[in-house]
Design an enzyme around this catalytic site. Structure first.
Site, PDB file in Angstrom:
ATOM      1  CG  HIS A 139      -1.584   0.033  49.823  1.00  0.00           C
ATOM      2  ND1 HIS A 139      -2.056   1.335  49.776  1.00  0.00           N
ATOM      3  CD2 HIS A 139      -0.234   0.121  49.614  1.00  0.00           C
ATOM      4  CE1 HIS A 139      -1.036   2.159  49.551  1.00  0.00           C
ATOM      5  NE2 HIS A 139       0.079   1.458  49.461  1.00  0.00           N
ATOM      6  CG  ASP A 176       3.445   4.133  53.079  1.00  0.00           C
ATOM      7  OD1 ASP A 176       4.251   3.219  53.320  1.00  0.00           O
ATOM      8  OD2 ASP A 176       3.080   4.448  51.923  1.00  0.00           O
ATOM      9  CG  HIS A 178       2.464   4.770  48.306  1.00  0.00           C
ATOM     10  ND1 HIS A 178       3.601   4.157  48.778  1.00  0.00           N
ATOM     11  CD2 HIS A 178       2.770   5.274  47.086  1.00  0.00           C
ATOM     12  CE1 HIS A 178       4.554   4.254  47.858  1.00  0.00           C
ATOM     13  NE2 HIS A 178       4.082   4.930  46.824  1.00  0.00           N
ATOM     14  CG  ASP A 261       6.637   4.836  51.186  1.00  0.00           C
ATOM     15  OD1 ASP A 261       6.263   5.511  52.155  1.00  0.00           O
ATOM     16  OD2 ASP A 261       5.977   3.891  50.718  1.00  0.00           O
TER      17      ASP A 261
HETATM   18 ZN   LIG Z   1       4.034   3.274  50.635  1.00  0.00          ZN
END
Ligand SMILES: [Zn+2]
Length: 365
Positions: A139, A176, A178, A261
């Site tokens: 991120h 991931d 996200h 995740d």
């Molecule tokens: Zn994540």
């Protein structure tokens, strides 16, 4: 040749402080241990050791990244600001990303650990590698960290491989749950890096990673999947989007932003993957690496917040990388398998949309 394994107890000492789950503490949100804590990662490393797999791996000691290595991706002013805040006793990047006094040097070790894995793979001392680093990175944009990430470990390692190891084309696969927004931002204008992110649609950063984000040269590929996607949707996404993009791009090195995740127990998203799904995805990227770049493949750890499920998902990945099967069976597998996870029509539509928007063919050589 063996699989490389990067790990340091120091990673567990990154102090993310207190939070309210994924959010900052606020008037009505009681402080608790930050959800990006060491438990899931340490238990993964412990299971690799307890299962006997560790003895079959080549342990690689991580080194810290240098500021010069970080600034191939990040602005110098951002790196200096993290260092300054850490030296003052710790800081906070906002959005639930606090860090402690020693987190700057540990974040250097996380970026450096990913570099260590890449150097070992490109240098031929190991066939492939897993870097179990912390804090995570995907991120973090060139100018700002967020989402528990300080420095973008995988982007720094990719730039290092191109700048010093003679690697030309790099494909990054980010599974991931996200969106890999920091990696996308870093390589938006760069046709030498294919960045594929498969994520839960719009979950974090909010609304980030739509199919229409394709980069300046078509080398950004986003596959947002609806909440509730399981093994069937991921297999279809690999077959229809991820693997064709890899095959057209023909990378010299494949890197994976390996978050866990998307597993069915994770508290920060709502996907339904099992340890067997992660084993399968690892097998697919390994096969792609064998087709295109003599097996050169590095996975670096990102998110994954179920302390009991992550170790088994992680063990499956490292078993698949190394070709060593331990006696461990995942006791949580039957539960996730009962969730279902077949490809559903609305998921197939989302994958078809990603396929239609994939313009990475325009940059294939
Ligand atoms: Zn994540």
């Amino acid at each position: 040749m063996a699989t490389g394994w990067v790990w340091s107890e120091r990673y567990m000492w990154h102090d993310a402080g207190t939070a309210g789950g994924p959010l900052p503490v606020s008037r009505w949100v009681e402080p608790m241990t930050h959800i990006e804590g060491p438990d899931a990662k340490r238990r993964f490393a412990n299971l690799v050791a307890a299962s006997g797999l560790l003895e079959r791996l080549t342990v690689l000691a991580p080194r810290p990244a240098t500021v010069a290595e970080l600034t191939r991706v990040h602005r110098r002013s951002y790196v200096d600001e993290i260092a300054r805040q850490a030296a003052a006793g710790g800081g906070n990047l906002g959005g639930g990303t606090p860090f402690g006094e020693f987190s700057y040097e540990i974040a250097l070790l996380a970026a450096g650990g990913t570099i260590t894995a890449v150097e070992a793979v490109v240098g031929g001392t190991v066939e492939n590698a897993y870097a179990l680093v912390r804090p995570p990175g995907h991120h973090a944009t060139p100018e700002h960290g967020r989402g528990f990430c300080l420095f973008n470990n995988i982007a720094v390692a990719a730039r290092h491989a191109q700048a010093t190891l003679g690697v030309g084309r790099i494909a990054i696969v980010d599974w991931d749950v996200h969106h890999g927004n920091g990696t996308q931002d870093t390589f938006w204008d760069d046709p030498s890096v294919l960045a594929v992110s498969i994520h839960q649609d719009g979950v974090y950063p909010p609304r980030s990673g739509p199919v229409t984000d394709t980069g300046a040269h078509g080398t950004i590929v986003n596959v947002p999947l609806p909440a509730g996607s399981g093994d069937g949707a991921y297999r279809a996404a690999f077959a229809d989007v991820v693997e064709p993009a890899l095959d057209r791009f023909a990378p010299d090195l494949i890197l994976v932003a390996c978050g866990f995740d998307a597993n069915g127990f994770d508290p920060l998203a709502r996907q339904m993957l099992s340890s067997e799904s992660f084993r399968w995805m690892t097998g697919r990227v390994k096969a792609a690496a064998e087709r295109h770049c003599e097996g050169r493949l590095v996975l670096t750890h990102e998110g994954g917040y179920s302390p009991f499920a992550v170790p088994f998902c992680g063990l499956a990945v490292v078993e698949e990388l190394s070709g060593v099967r331990t006696e461990v069976e995942d006791p949580f597998l039957p539960i996730v398998e009962n969730y279902g996870g077949r490809l559903l029509p609305h998921q197939a539509e989302a994958i078809a949309r990603a396929q239609r928007n994939d313009t990475s063919w325009a940059s294939s050589s």
